[in-house]
Design an enzyme around this catalytic site. Structure first.
Site, PDB file in Angstrom:
ATOM      1  N   ASN A   1      60.223   3.822 104.036  1.00 33.81           N
ATOM      2  CA  ASN A   1      61.526   4.302 104.527  1.00 33.81           C
ATOM      3  C   ASN A   1      61.295   4.798 105.949  1.00 33.81           C
ATOM      4  O   ASN A   1      60.735   5.878 106.142  1.00 33.81           O
ATOM      5  CB  ASN A   1      62.037   5.428 103.617  1.00 33.81           C
ATOM      6  CG  ASN A   1      63.308   6.066 104.166  1.00 33.81           C
ATOM      7  OD1 ASN A   1      63.939   5.537 105.091  1.00 33.81           O
ATOM      8  ND2 ASN A   1      63.681   7.210 103.607  1.00 33.81           N
ATOM      9  N   TRP A   2      61.714   3.997 106.909  1.00 33.20           N
ATOM     10  CA  TRP A   2      61.419   4.332 108.304  1.00 33.20           C
ATOM     11  C   TRP A   2      62.301   5.460 108.834  1.00 33.20           C
ATOM     12  O   TRP A   2      62.050   5.992 109.905  1.00 33.20           O
ATOM     13  CB  TRP A   2      61.601   3.082 109.176  1.00 33.20           C
ATOM     14  CG  TRP A   2      60.531   2.048 108.993  1.00 33.20           C
ATOM     15  CD1 TRP A   2      59.594   1.973 108.000  1.00 33.20           C
ATOM     16  CD2 TRP A   2      60.292   0.922 109.844  1.00 33.20           C
ATOM     17  NE1 TRP A   2      58.792   0.873 108.177  1.00 33.20           N
ATOM     18  CE2 TRP A   2      59.201   0.207 109.306  1.00 33.20           C
ATOM     19  CE3 TRP A   2      60.900   0.438 111.001  1.00 33.20           C
ATOM     20  CZ2 TRP A   2      58.700  -0.954 109.896  1.00 33.20           C
ATOM     21  CZ3 TRP A   2      60.411  -0.719 111.586  1.00 33.20           C
ATOM     22  CH2 TRP A   2      59.320  -1.406 111.035  1.00 33.20           C
ATOM     23  N   LYS A   3      63.368   5.753 108.123  1.00 27.62           N
ATOM     24  CA  LYS A   3      64.342   6.782 108.555  1.00 27.62           C
ATOM     25  C   LYS A   3      64.853   6.462 109.955  1.00 27.62           C
ATOM     26  O   LYS A   3      64.912   5.297 110.341  1.00 27.62           O
ATOM     27  CB  LYS A   3      63.721   8.174 108.471  1.00 27.62           C
ATOM     28  CG  LYS A   3      63.053   8.438 107.125  1.00 27.62           C
ATOM     29  CD  LYS A   3      62.842   9.883 106.857  1.00 27.62           C
ATOM     30  CE  LYS A   3      62.065  10.049 105.572  1.00 27.62           C
ATOM     31  NZ  LYS A   3      62.006  11.411 105.127  1.00 27.62           N
TER      32      LYS A   3
ATOM     33  N   HIS B   1      69.618   8.743  99.066  1.00 29.86           N
ATOM     34  CA  HIS B   1      68.465   9.508  99.547  1.00 29.86           C
ATOM     35  C   HIS B   1      68.888  10.969  99.725  1.00 29.86           C
ATOM     36  O   HIS B   1      70.024  11.257 100.111  1.00 29.86           O
ATOM     37  CB  HIS B   1      67.967   8.924 100.875  1.00 29.86           C
ATOM     38  CG  HIS B   1      66.638   9.470 101.287  1.00 29.86           C
ATOM     39  ND1 HIS B   1      66.515  10.708 101.893  1.00 29.86           N
ATOM     40  CD2 HIS B   1      65.381   8.987 101.154  1.00 29.86           C
ATOM     41  CE1 HIS B   1      65.232  10.938 102.113  1.00 29.86           C
ATOM     42  NE2 HIS B   1      64.522   9.919 101.678  1.00 29.86           N
TER      43      HIS B   1
ATOM     44  N   GLU C   1      68.350  13.029 101.964  1.00 28.55           N
ATOM     45  CA  GLU C   1      68.847  13.375 103.308  1.00 28.55           C
ATOM     46  C   GLU C   1      70.310  12.975 103.453  1.00 28.55           C
ATOM     47  O   GLU C   1      71.076  13.647 104.140  1.00 28.55           O
ATOM     48  CB  GLU C   1      67.955  12.706 104.370  1.00 28.55           C
ATOM     49  CG  GLU C   1      66.602  13.403 104.454  1.00 28.55           C
ATOM     50  CD  GLU C   1      65.455  12.528 104.930  1.00 28.55           C
ATOM     51  OE1 GLU C   1      65.692  11.442 105.478  1.00 28.55           O
ATOM     52  OE2 GLU C   1      64.293  12.950 104.743  1.00 28.55           O
TER      53      GLU C   1
ATOM     54  N   GLU D   1      62.217  11.380  94.025  1.00 27.31           N
ATOM     55  CA  GLU D   1      61.732  12.031  95.242  1.00 27.31           C
ATOM     56  C   GLU D   1      62.074  13.520  95.212  1.00 27.31           C
ATOM     57  O   GLU D   1      63.200  13.910  95.585  1.00 27.31           O
ATOM     58  CB  GLU D   1      62.393  11.403  96.469  1.00 27.31           C
ATOM     59  CG  GLU D   1      62.112   9.937  96.647  1.00 27.31           C
ATOM     60  CD  GLU D   1      62.196   9.530  98.111  1.00 27.31           C
ATOM     61  OE1 GLU D   1      61.215   8.987  98.616  1.00 27.31           O
ATOM     62  OE2 GLU D   1      63.235   9.799  98.750  1.00 27.31           O
TER      63      GLU D   1
ATOM     64  N   GLY E   1      58.515  14.871 103.355  1.00 24.07           N
ATOM     65  CA  GLY E   1      58.195  15.226 104.742  1.00 24.07           C
ATOM     66  C   GLY E   1      57.516  16.574 104.896  1.00 24.07           C
ATOM     67  O   GLY E   1      57.402  17.104 105.997  1.00 24.07           O
TER      68      GLY E   1
ATOM     69  N   SER F   1      55.733  12.675 100.463  1.00 23.93           N
ATOM     70  CA  SER F   1      54.406  12.918 101.026  1.00 23.93           C
ATOM     71  C   SER F   1      53.312  12.030 100.412  1.00 23.93           C
ATOM     72  O   SER F   1      52.163  12.467 100.265  1.00 23.93           O
ATOM     73  CB  SER F   1      54.041  14.406 100.927  1.00 23.93           C
ATOM     74  OG  SER F   1      54.943  15.175 101.706  1.00 23.93           O
TER      75      SER F   1
HETATM   76  C1  PEP Z   1      61.293   9.747 101.998  1.00 24.84           C
HETATM   77  O1  PEP Z   1      61.986  10.363 102.784  1.00 24.84           O
HETATM   78  O2  PEP Z   1      61.773   8.826 101.314  1.00 24.84           O
HETATM   79  C2  PEP Z   1      59.887  10.145 101.896  1.00 24.84           C
HETATM   80  C3  PEP Z   1      59.281   9.863 100.796  1.00 24.84           C
HETATM   81  O3  PEP Z   1      59.336  10.800 102.964  1.00 24.84           O
HETATM   82  P1  PEP Z   1      57.813  11.310 103.141  1.00 24.84           P
HETATM   83  O4  PEP Z   1      56.925  10.234 102.589  1.00 24.84           O
HETATM   84  O5  PEP Z   1      57.653  11.479 104.617  1.00 24.84           O
HETATM   85  O6  PEP Z   1      57.707  12.574 102.385  1.00 24.84           O
END
Ligand code: PEP
Length: 250
Positions: free
Chosen positions: A9-11, A94, A96, A166, A172, A212
């Protein structure tokens, strides 16, 4: 036997030019694998990403979509636009988007159904806050999110969906869920799917862990019984992503 999947997931990172560069770096590193690999990229990067990945098994995913097909929705991207551009997957719900763009379980469900209609595979995210975990309501909350996401989705379509657990406190933050914590919730998700659709569908549907994930923890997480791979944020923008995809060799 469920095939493992690792999706990045590049965001809101990477310009179109940077997208092509990153794909050129990562593509040869993630091509020799029996894991499904997906890059979920910002909308503006989809066309160059599809072009850079032609003749490759790597899938392209969008990070979001709207649930209408066309009309006066300034700034939105429709499922048919994504499908026509060569997208195969779309992240839905997601945390976010739930947090900053008020995406509710009802909206998630509308998006899931629309994605399926356009033969896009939804990667449906669910997860609890730290406060909810500490209150002991994680499994109930996740169950509610899953039941909501799959409302009016037929068994034939449900089995094609991907679920990503998640925990918000792990996204993050560098604070990964332990493999036991992740497994417990992923098993709970599979049980919820079993209760809705029966054992055959529950055994086939893929459930990813995200939060993470890195080269140091991927193997332990992905070898848990109910974890079928990962949704990776920060580490998907680095060569480390290839190590996560190739976790069996770690
Ligand atoms: C995500 O936002 O989908 C995610 C898993 O982020 P991170 O790996 O940076 O925690």
């Amino acid at each position: 036997m469920r095939k493992k999947m690792v999706a990045g997931n590049w965001k809101m990172n990477m310009t179109p030019r940077e997208t092509v560069e990153l794909i050129r770096t990562l593509k040869p590193m993630v091509s020799d694998t029996d894991v499904d690999v997906v890059f979920c990229v910002p909308a503006i990067d989809i066309v160059p990403a599809v072009e850079a990945l032609k003749d490759s098994d790597i899938g392209i995913g969008a990070e979001n979509m709207f649930y209408e097909e066309k009309g006066a929705y300034t700034g939105e991207v429709s499922p048919n636009m994504l499908a026509d551009a060569g997208v195969s997957y779309v992240i839905v719900g997601h945390s976010e988007r739930r947090q900053y763009f008020n995406e509710t379980d009802e909206i998630v469900n509308k998006k899931v159904r629309k994605a399926i209609e356009h033969e896009l595979t939804p990667i449906i995210c669910c997860g609890e806050t730290l406060e909810q975990r500490e209150q002991g309501v994680t499994l109930d909350l996740i169950k509610k999110q899953i039941v909501g996401a799959f409302m009016h989705v037929s068994p034939e379509n449900a089995v094609k969906c991907i679920i990503a657990y998640e925990p918000i406190w792990a996204i993050g933050t560098g604070r990964v869920a332990s493999s036991a914590q992740a497994q417990e919730v992923c098993q709970g998700i599979r049980t919820t799917i079993r209760n809705i659709y029966g054992s055959v569908i529950a055994e086939q549907i893929r459930i990813l862990y995200g939060g993470s994930v890195n080269a140091g923890n991927a193997k332990e997480l992905f070898t848990e019984e109910d974890i079928d791979g990962g949704l990776v944020g920060g580490a998907s923008l680095k060569p480390e992503f290839a190590k996560i995809v190739n976790y069996k060799k770690l």
